[in-house]
Design a protein around this motif. Structure first.
Motif, short mmCIF file in Angstrom:
data_model
loop_
_atom_site.label_atom_id
_atom_site.label_comp_id
_atom_site.label_asym_id
_atom_site.label_seq_id
_atom_site.Cartn_x
_atom_site.Cartn_y
_atom_site.Cartn_z
N VAL A 155 15.51 -26.46 1.46
CA VAL A 155 14.23 -27.18 1.36
C VAL A 155 13.11 -26.20 1.66
N PHE A 156 12.08 -26.19 0.83
CA PHE A 156 10.92 -25.32 1.07
C PHE A 156 9.69 -26.20 1.26
N SER A 157 9.00 -26.02 2.39
CA SER A 157 7.86 -26.89 2.69
C SER A 157 6.55 -26.12 2.84
N LYS A 158 5.51 -26.67 2.25
CA LYS A 158 4.16 -26.08 2.39
C LYS A 158 3.30 -26.86 3.38
N GLY A 159 3.92 -27.81 4.07
CA GLY A 159 3.16 -28.57 5.06
C GLY A 159 2.39 -29.74 4.47
N GLY A 160 1.51 -30.32 5.26
CA GLY A 160 0.88 -31.58 4.87
C GLY A 160 1.76 -32.71 5.39
N THR A 178 14.41 -23.11 9.58
CA THR A 178 15.30 -21.97 9.69
C THR A 178 14.46 -20.71 9.75
N LYS A 179 13.46 -20.64 8.84
CA LYS A 179 12.54 -19.49 8.84
C LYS A 179 11.12 -19.99 8.59
N ILE A 180 10.16 -19.26 9.17
CA ILE A 180 8.75 -19.64 9.04
C ILE A 180 7.99 -18.45 8.46
N PHE A 181 7.14 -18.69 7.48
CA PHE A 181 6.32 -17.63 6.89
C PHE A 181 4.85 -17.97 7.08
N THR A 182 4.02 -16.93 7.28
CA THR A 182 2.60 -17.19 7.48
C THR A 182 1.77 -16.30 6.55
N PRO A 224 19.29 -25.83 5.18
CA PRO A 224 18.33 -24.81 5.62
C PRO A 224 16.90 -25.15 5.17
N ILE A 225 15.94 -24.83 6.06
CA ILE A 225 14.54 -25.20 5.78
C ILE A 225 13.66 -23.96 5.91
N LEU A 226 12.86 -23.67 4.89
CA LEU A 226 11.85 -22.62 4.99
C LEU A 226 10.49 -23.30 5.00
N ILE A 227 9.58 -22.86 5.90
CA ILE A 227 8.22 -23.41 5.83
C ILE A 227 7.21 -22.28 5.75
N HIS A 228 6.07 -22.58 5.12
CA HIS A 228 4.99 -21.60 5.02
C HIS A 228 3.71 -22.21 5.56
#
Ligand SMILES: CC(=O)N[C@H]1[C@@H](OP(=O)(O)OP(=O)(O)OC[C@H]2O[C@@H](n3ccc(=O)[nH]c3=O)[C@H](O)[C@@H]2O)O[C@H](CO)[C@@H](O)[C@@H]1O
Length: 353
Positions: A96-101, A139-143, A117-121
């Protein structure tokens, strides 16, 4: 066999366009791409028109203040979690890839409960409430911003920049001028008020329109319902509620920008080396994240910040003069910066999972 990925994120265009930037570059012979979003949010329109399978869930608004609606929204979020869980069990994604909101929170809670697994930005300098809640499940966070790392667990956070739509970087200045009906004898100044326009910027620009058109050719991206028809035939002034496919060419023809402090927009201008004046949304109108985005860009030498409280036709023209003088230095600083486009890194991280 194809792998399945679920994207989520919404509420404002700023939480959807980075997902679209990534989706556009994914190899669909390898990936089956799905989207979970809200029933009424902007994401529904932006995603369904690209023929990406879209699954609706209930979502409440995450408020930082006390409001009777909060109680109803707790139930909406719980309902959203159950709907998201049902959908994820059916789709069985690898990731799952999340951009928030706010719509992303139930999806992330459900994904975690199913051990997906979850990736968020996070695009803004300080995390939005949705990503603050989601971070522990990720699982991982990107900024996008270097400074944002401090707000997340260090071991799973990486600064990668903003995922920028590939097409925005491949515009043609000549085509842009043709689209605008502009010549190349005077610089082009583009005003962008975020995906919804910006009333205060619109007013300040229109009040100084005669002074500005003496020095610049103006492109005004003014937001829905904000065109001023009395100025429709003014030479050297073009107003659009919103520009889609032509934006890349318009930006290739642009010499200077006046913009809100929305993260996607300012990272696009950084990647294109366009000197900018940022007029961030005030603390009264928002959580203040645009002020921090703008301050960071000013400190790094990418922009001049002009706070809305001080925005007048006079301060605008004075700061534009400053921007003209700083143009070359600013462009050199932007070109030398490593902060920028995170598209490739995200694509690689997705492949790793
Ligand atoms: C009011 C609000 O809550 N704004 C937030 C929202 O911004 P918002 O939804 O306005 O998004 P951004 O300002 O970050 O980006 C605007 C996007 O719209 C595109 N564009 C704009 C005008 C146009 O005519 N054509 C076009 O394509 C820009 O190229 C850019 O990609 O999400 C951002 C990312 O979390 C936040 O930083 C902002 O604070």
């Amino acid at each position: 066999m194809k792998k399945t990925i679920v994207f989520t994120g919404g509420g404002s265009a700023g939480h959807v366009t980075p997902n679209i930037a990534i989706i556009n570059e994914m190899d669909d012979s390898k990936w089956d791409i799905r989207y979970i979003g809200s029933k009424q949010g902007i994401e529904k329109e932006l995603i369904t028109k690209r023929n990406i399978p879209y699954y609706e869930i209930s979502s409440g608004k995450l408020r930082r203040y006390l409001d009777a609606e909060n109680v109803i929204d707790v139930f909406r979020v719980l309902k959203g979690c159950m709907e998201a869980r049902r959908t994820l069990k059916k789709i069985k994604p690898e990731l799952v890839f999340s951009k928030g909101g706010f719509v992303s929170v139930p999806v992330i809670i459900a994904a975690r409960s199913l051990k997906i697994p979850i990736l968020i930005h996070e695009s803004d300098l300080t995390p939005g409430l949705a990503n603050k809640i989601s971070q522990r499940f990720a699982t991982k966070i990107f900024t996008s911003f270097e400074e944002t790392k401090q707000f997340f667990p260090q071991e799973k956070t990486t600064v990668i920049g903003s995922p920028i739509r590939k097409e925005i970087l491949t515009g043609d200045a000549q085509k842009g001028r043709e689209f605008l009906g502009f010549h190349d004898g005077r610089p082009v100044l583009t005003m962008m008020g975020g995906s919804l326009g910006a009333k205060k910027i619109n007013e300040a620009v229109r009040e100084s329109i005669h002074e500005l058109t003496e020095k610049y050719q103006l492109v005004h991206l003014c937001g829905k319902g904000n065109r001023d028809e009395s100025m429709a035939n003014l030479p050297g002034y073009k107003q659009y509620e919103y520009v889609n496919e032509e934006l890349a060419d318009v930006l290739a023809a642009t010499d200077y920008v006046i913009t809100r402090g929305g993260s996607n927009a300012i990272f696009e201008f950084l990647a294109l080396n366009i000197p900018m004046i940022i007029v961030p949304l005030t603390k009264k109108q928002s959580r203040g994240d645009q002020i921090l985005n703008a301050k960071s860009f000013e400190e790094k030498g990418f922009a001049i910040m002009l706070e809305e409280e001080y925005l007048t036709p006079q301060t605008l023209t004075t700061q534009l003069e400053n921007l003209r003088q700083q143009r070359e230095t600013m462009q050199r600083t932007m070109a030398a910066s490593k902060q920028g486009n995170g598209l490739q890194s995200i694509l690689e991280e997705i492949e790793k999972v």
